[in-house]
Design an enzyme around this catalytic site. Structure first.
Site, short mmCIF file in Angstrom:
data_model
loop_
_atom_site.label_atom_id
_atom_site.label_comp_id
_atom_site.label_asym_id
_atom_site.label_seq_id
_atom_site.Cartn_x
_atom_site.Cartn_y
_atom_site.Cartn_z
CG HIS A 182 -1.70 1.11 1.06
ND1 HIS A 182 -2.96 1.20 0.39
CD2 HIS A 182 -2.15 2.05 1.93
CE1 HIS A 182 -4.02 2.04 0.73
NE2 HIS A 182 -3.10 2.64 1.65
CG MET A 205 -4.85 10.29 0.44
SD MET A 205 -4.18 9.69 2.11
CE MET A 205 -2.78 8.50 1.58
N GLY A 220 -4.30 11.31 5.99
CA GLY A 220 -3.18 12.31 6.24
C GLY A 220 -1.90 11.79 7.22
CG PHE A 221 -1.06 12.57 10.01
CD1 PHE A 221 0.18 13.18 9.86
CD2 PHE A 221 -2.40 13.61 9.72
CE1 PHE A 221 0.27 14.51 9.40
CE2 PHE A 221 -2.16 15.00 9.55
CZ PHE A 221 -0.95 15.29 9.33
N GLY A 222 -0.41 8.35 9.53
CA GLY A 222 -0.33 7.04 10.11
C GLY A 222 -0.72 6.78 11.47
N GLY A 223 -1.01 5.95 12.15
CA GLY A 223 -0.85 5.94 13.73
C GLY A 223 -2.40 6.24 14.30
N GLY A 263 -6.70 2.32 7.98
CA GLY A 263 -6.74 3.10 9.15
C GLY A 263 -7.01 2.55 10.38
N GLY A 264 -5.83 2.47 11.08
CA GLY A 264 -6.26 1.74 12.54
C GLY A 264 -6.56 0.37 12.56
CB SER A 303 1.30 2.30 13.23
OG SER A 303 -0.10 2.25 13.28
C1 DX5 Z 1 -3.78 7.64 6.15
C2 DX5 Z 1 -3.25 6.21 5.09
C3 DX5 Z 1 -3.01 4.99 5.57
C4 DX5 Z 1 -2.00 4.85 7.05
C5 DX5 Z 1 -2.55 3.63 7.81
O1 DX5 Z 1 -4.06 8.57 5.37
O2 DX5 Z 1 -4.02 6.18 4.07
O3 DX5 Z 1 -2.78 3.97 4.62
O4 DX5 Z 1 -0.71 4.70 6.45
O5 DX5 Z 1 -1.88 3.54 8.87
P1 DX5 Z 1 -2.15 2.84 10.29
O6 DX5 Z 1 -2.12 1.49 10.12
O7 DX5 Z 1 -0.80 3.16 11.09
O8 DX5 Z 1 -3.57 3.46 10.68
ZN ZN Z 2 -3.64 4.56 2.46
#
Ligand code: DX5
Ligand code: ZN
Length: 242
Positions: free
Chosen positions: A43, A78, A152-155, A190-191, A212
């Site tokens: 991904h 994105m 926008g963000f992981g974790g 996500g999550g 994450s």
């Molecule tokens: C968020 C990304 C996700 C993200 C998932 O905008 O599209 O792909 O990296 O990360 P985790 O698994 O840490 O939520």
């Molecule tokens: Zn993604």
């Protein structure tokens, strides 16, 4: 070039680690480790500091990663606009390209463009994006990606309302297939963690992005076999039963 395939009865649950949480200074090594761990898709999160606040990587990095793995690269755009980057990522070796309907006035045209470039096409729905955006494009879709966090963000933490939404999308896909339509993969992003992936699978997802969760749980040798297998095992142990 490798091609992606929809989930099969022998491997109904696909794990798609997100490079967002990888060590970017060792990206080649990281993606090879994911492949060795048995990950199904790579991904690839593309953020432009405009459609979403964060800024990540572009087609040059996709092309650099391409020779290191044979698994399909699942590009999650994105960005806005999307047209130019669809073409550039297809040239860079993407196999699946998804975008957000809010990022363009021309959803139908851009879904067609992705397939014209030889890739599988998908739409991404943010947590508050209504399902009617799917209404007239089901035949153009190989994948639907449901966001269970705001992009926008992981974790970030999994948003619980994604579960009933997943059930609704699964029902739409099943109705589409029952009416003679082609299968559409249902990906969640996500999550996703070891402790919630079974419930997510039960709600209807068959493809699971995990950033994450994967990169936060390396094996002693730095690989990711245990976490990838554990996630898949938990996803597979719950059979869908709506
Ligand atoms: C968020 C990304 C996700 C993200 C998932 O905008 O599209 O792909 O990296 O990360 P985790 O698994 O840490 O939520
Ligand atoms: Zn993604």
């Amino acid at each position: 070039m490798p091609t992606s395939s929809p989930p099969s009865p022998t491997n109904p649950m696909r794990i798609a680690p997100s490079i967002l949480s990888a060590d970017f200074a060792r990206l080649g090594e990281e993606v090879r480790a994911l492949q060795a761990a048995g990950a199904d898709l790579l991904h690839f999160d593309v953020m432009d500091s405009h459609f979403v606040p964060n800024l990540t990587v572009g087609p040059m990095v996709c092309a650099a990663v391409r020779p290191h793995v044979t698994m399909p690269i699942d590009v999650h755009l994105m960005v806005s606009p999307v047209e130019r980057l669809i073409v550039d990522f297809a040239k860079a070796g993407a196999n699946i390209i998804t975008f957000h309907p809010e990022a363009t006035d021309h959803v139908d045209r851009n879904l067609a463009l992705i397939r014209e470039q030889g890739c599988q096409a998908g739409l991404v729905l943010n947590p508050a994006t209504p399902l009617h955006v799917l209404d007239h494009v089901m035949d153009r879709l190989d994948m639907i990606l449901l966001m269970s966090v705001n992009p926008g963000f992981g974790g970030q933490s999994f948003i619980p309302s994604a579960l009933p939404k997943l059930r609704l999308v699964r029902a739409r896909i099943d109705a589409h297939v029952a009416a003679g339509g082609a299968p559409i993969a249902l990906e969640i992003d996500g999550g996703v963690k070891v402790d919630n992936i079974a419930a997510i699978a039960q709600a209807g997802a068959d493809t699971f992005v995990a950033g994450s969760a994967v990169f936060g749980a390396p094996d002693a040798d730095g690989g990711y076999k245990t976490i990838v297998q554990t996630l898949r095992g938990h996803a597979q142990k719950t059979l869908r039963s709506e």
